[in-house]
Design a protein around this motif. Structure first.
Motif: not given
Length: 113
Positions: A24, A57-59, A61, A67, A75-76, A78-79, A82-83
């Motif tokens: 990240v 995009w999730h990488r 912070l 986050i 969105g939170f 989903t992030q 993915r992480l």
């Protein structure tokens, strides 16, 4: 040698595309690596306007590993998913023990002391 893009938005997107899986960066570090020091808010804005489904995009912070999206938002969630799928530990909206992606100086000279 290929010239970097002139458009600051594209430079930010290039940096984000290069963040390795399981690592990240903070918004400020993304901006710095794009040649835009002090433009963390621009990096956040560019990512919020992005519609490329393949952009990692999730990488990205906050600088403290949290986050930036509101807890409980889609969105939170989903992030977080993915992480975690990349092997990162997310607790209460904060990524624990994530090693920042190396920059060129670190790759050449080693980690800072």
């Amino acid at each position: 040698m290929k010239k970097p893009p002139v458009d600051p938005r594209e430079r930010i997107l290039q940096v984000v595309r290069r963040i390795p899986r399981g690592q990240v960066l903070g918004y400020g570090e993304v901006a710095r690596r794009a040649g835009l020091p002090g433009r963390a808010r621009l990096a956040a804005k560019v990512l919020s306007e992005n519609n490329d489904p393949d952009l990692p995009w999730h990488r990205v912070l906050r600088s403290d590993g949290r986050i930036a999206l509101p807890a409980g938002s889609s969105g939170f969630n989903t992030q977080v998913e993915r992480l975690r799928a990349e092997g990162l530990t997310v607790t209460a909206g904060r990524v624990r023990g994530a090693k920042p992606a190396a920059d060129v100086d670190e790759l050449v000279w080693g980690p800072p002391r």
